[in-house]
Design a protein around this motif. Structure first.
Motif, PDB file in Angstrom:
ATOM      1  N   TYR A  32       0.833  -1.303   0.131  1.00 57.07           N
ATOM      2  CA  TYR A  32      -0.013   0.025   0.050  1.00 57.07           C
ATOM      3  C   TYR A  32       0.768   1.364   0.023  1.00 57.07           C
ATOM      4  O   TYR A  32       1.951   1.245   0.414  1.00 57.07           O
ATOM      5  CB  TYR A  32      -0.885  -0.024   1.388  1.00 57.07           C
ATOM      6  CG  TYR A  32      -1.904  -1.192   1.345  1.00 57.07           C
ATOM      7  CD1 TYR A  32      -1.736  -2.176   1.943  1.00 57.07           C
ATOM      8  CD2 TYR A  32      -3.067  -1.012   0.543  1.00 57.07           C
ATOM      9  CE1 TYR A  32      -2.664  -3.205   1.898  1.00 57.07           C
ATOM     10  CE2 TYR A  32      -3.921  -2.273   0.516  1.00 57.07           C
ATOM     11  CZ  TYR A  32      -3.653  -3.249   1.262  1.00 57.07           C
ATOM     12  OH  TYR A  32      -4.571  -4.188   1.229  1.00 57.07           O
ATOM     13  N   ALA A  33       0.277   2.327  -0.520  1.00 58.87           N
ATOM     14  CA  ALA A  33       0.732   3.654  -0.433  1.00 58.87           C
ATOM     15  C   ALA A  33       0.790   4.212   0.990  1.00 58.87           C
ATOM     16  O   ALA A  33      -0.189   4.078   1.551  1.00 58.87           O
ATOM     17  CB  ALA A  33       0.356   4.599  -1.610  1.00 58.87           C
ATOM     18  N   SER A  52       4.788   5.353  -2.843  1.00 55.09           N
ATOM     19  CA  SER A  52       4.084   4.163  -3.224  1.00 55.09           C
ATOM     20  C   SER A  52       4.632   2.771  -2.520  1.00 55.09           C
ATOM     21  O   SER A  52       5.559   3.024  -1.634  1.00 55.09           O
ATOM     22  CB  SER A  52       4.467   3.824  -4.721  1.00 55.09           C
ATOM     23  OG  SER A  52       5.556   3.894  -4.939  1.00 55.09           O
ATOM     24  N   SER A  57       7.550   5.630  -6.594  1.00 52.50           N
ATOM     25  CA  SER A  57       6.833   7.130  -6.781  1.00 52.50           C
ATOM     26  C   SER A  57       6.544   7.827  -5.496  1.00 52.50           C
ATOM     27  O   SER A  57       6.360   7.154  -4.408  1.00 52.50           O
ATOM     28  CB  SER A  57       5.408   6.562  -7.228  1.00 52.50           C
ATOM     29  OG  SER A  57       5.732   5.946  -8.578  1.00 52.50           O
ATOM     30  N   ARG A 100      -4.725   2.971  -0.970  1.00 57.32           N
ATOM     31  CA  ARG A 100      -4.274   1.802  -1.984  1.00 57.32           C
ATOM     32  C   ARG A 100      -3.383   2.433  -3.057  1.00 57.32           C
ATOM     33  O   ARG A 100      -3.042   1.676  -4.002  1.00 57.32           O
ATOM     34  CB  ARG A 100      -5.665   1.300  -2.225  1.00 57.32           C
ATOM     35  CG  ARG A 100      -6.291   0.257  -1.371  1.00 57.32           C
ATOM     36  CD  ARG A 100      -7.647  -0.176  -1.714  1.00 57.32           C
ATOM     37  NE  ARG A 100      -8.150  -1.489  -0.656  1.00 57.32           N
ATOM     38  CZ  ARG A 100      -8.590  -0.943   0.467  1.00 57.32           C
ATOM     39  NH1 ARG A 100      -8.590   0.451   0.646  1.00 57.32           N
ATOM     40  NH2 ARG A 100      -9.019  -1.966   1.297  1.00 57.32           N
ATOM     41  N   SER A 101      -3.574   3.676  -3.351  1.00 52.47           N
ATOM     42  CA  SER A 101      -2.988   4.196  -4.221  1.00 52.47           C
ATOM     43  C   SER A 101      -2.436   5.649  -3.946  1.00 52.47           C
ATOM     44  O   SER A 101      -2.993   6.341  -3.010  1.00 52.47           O
ATOM     45  CB  SER A 101      -3.624   4.198  -5.721  1.00 52.47           C
ATOM     46  OG  SER A 101      -4.822   4.599  -5.616  1.00 52.47           O
ATOM     47  N   SER A 103      -1.278   9.691  -5.994  1.00 54.09           N
ATOM     48  CA  SER A 103      -1.275  10.527  -7.168  1.00 54.09           C
ATOM     49  C   SER A 103       0.121  11.502  -7.312  1.00 54.09           C
ATOM     50  O   SER A 103       0.367  11.668  -6.040  1.00 54.09           O
ATOM     51  CB  SER A 103      -2.486  11.237  -7.551  1.00 54.09           C
ATOM     52  OG  SER A 103      -2.069  12.447  -8.309  1.00 54.09           O
TER      53      SER A 103
END
Length: 124
Positions: A32-33, A52, A57, A100-101, A103
């Motif tokens: 997970y992020a 990330s 990331s 979960r993500s 940007s």
């Protein structure tokens, strides 16, 4: 249910450094992020930095770029926020969060777990 436990906040003079740590309990979050939010009195909570699951990331809000560094150690299940060149305007409660993500332009997307927060105070 995963719990996130932050540590490392405190009082520091302007120009100083602090390192925040966040360790989830109950499960591993390597897929997970993870990220850090902050909220100052009278202001909205903002995502300061995020990373990330692989660590490849990252995201930083503009006013901390070049001063803050987020990193994670998946073997130890810990995420860090190294804060250098601190300014009085960095004073806030800092929260660790999992999602979960992320940007790379906006930070964590819809965090599903939060820590209890740790106070960071930067004196002038």
């Amino acid at each position: 249910q995963v719990q996130l436990v932050e540590s490392g906040g405190g009082l520091v003079q302007a120009g100083g450094s602090l390192r925040l740590s966040c360790a989830p309990s109950g499960r591993t979050l390597s897929n997970y992020a993870l990220g850090w939010f902050r909220q100052a009195p009278g202001k909205a909570r903002e995502c300061v930095a995020a990373i990330s699951g692989t660590g490849r990331s990252t995201y930083y809000v503009d006013n901390v770029k070049g001063r803050f560094t987020i990193s994670r150690d998946n073997a130890k299940n810990v995420v860090y926020l190294q804060m250098d060149s601190l300014k009085p305007e960095d004073t806030a409660v800092y929260y660790c969060a999992a999602a979960r993500s992320l940007s790379t332009t906006a930070g964590l997307i819809s965090p599903f777990s939060w820590g209890q927060g740790t106070q960071v105070t930067v004196s002038a």
